[in-house]
Scaffold this active site. Structure first.
Site: not given
Ligand code: ZN
Length: 139
Positions: A98, A100
């Site tokens: 992922h 940020h």
């Protein structure tokens, strides 16, 4: 597989979605560094970017401006950080790749990890080492 992000993507665990397409979702981080902290997540589970084909890594990051623009506009942030952690030692909490997107505000400071002044000879030898380790044949 026991993965909180796969559960979120499958709709088994609730999250606050800000974006969805065939390949990616973006959700609000439950533990934001700053208000508006958002996570861009590929639907396909890979633990680290080194587990992904490089074209997928590129495709993932090519979505960052889209999400960041929305986050900055929504939060009226003065800037933003993009972060991507790989491995526990790098503070990767959820083992599903992922990115940020963290809005930053002029009047709110967050301590960045303390920096030290590097030694030139160490920098030189490290640079040489890293240069030799960059494998241009990696796909
Ligand atoms: Zn997953």
């Amino acid at each position: 597989m026991d993965c909180i992000f796969c559960d979120v993507i499958a709709g088994k665990t609730p999250a606050f979605f800000v974006y969805e397409d065939d390949d990616y979702v973006a959700i609000m981080d439950k533990y934001p560094i700053h208000r508006g902290h958002t996570l861009l997540i590929p639907r396909i589970h890979h633990e680290k970017i080194l587990d992904m084909p490089t074209n997928l890594v590129g495709a993932l990051f090519s979505k960052v401006p889209l999400i960041a623009k929305g986050v900055v506009e929504a939060t009226q942030a003065d800037g933003f950080n993009v972060g991507q952690n790989n491995g526990r030692a790098a503070n990767q909490i959820v083992p599903h790749v992922h990115v940020h997107v963290i809005p930053r505000y002029k009047n709110i400071t967050t301590a960045w990890p303390k920096r030290t002044l590097a030694d030139d000879s160490d920098l030189r030898s490290l640079a040489e080492k890293i240069r030799k380790c960059i494998d241009l044949t990696v796909k």
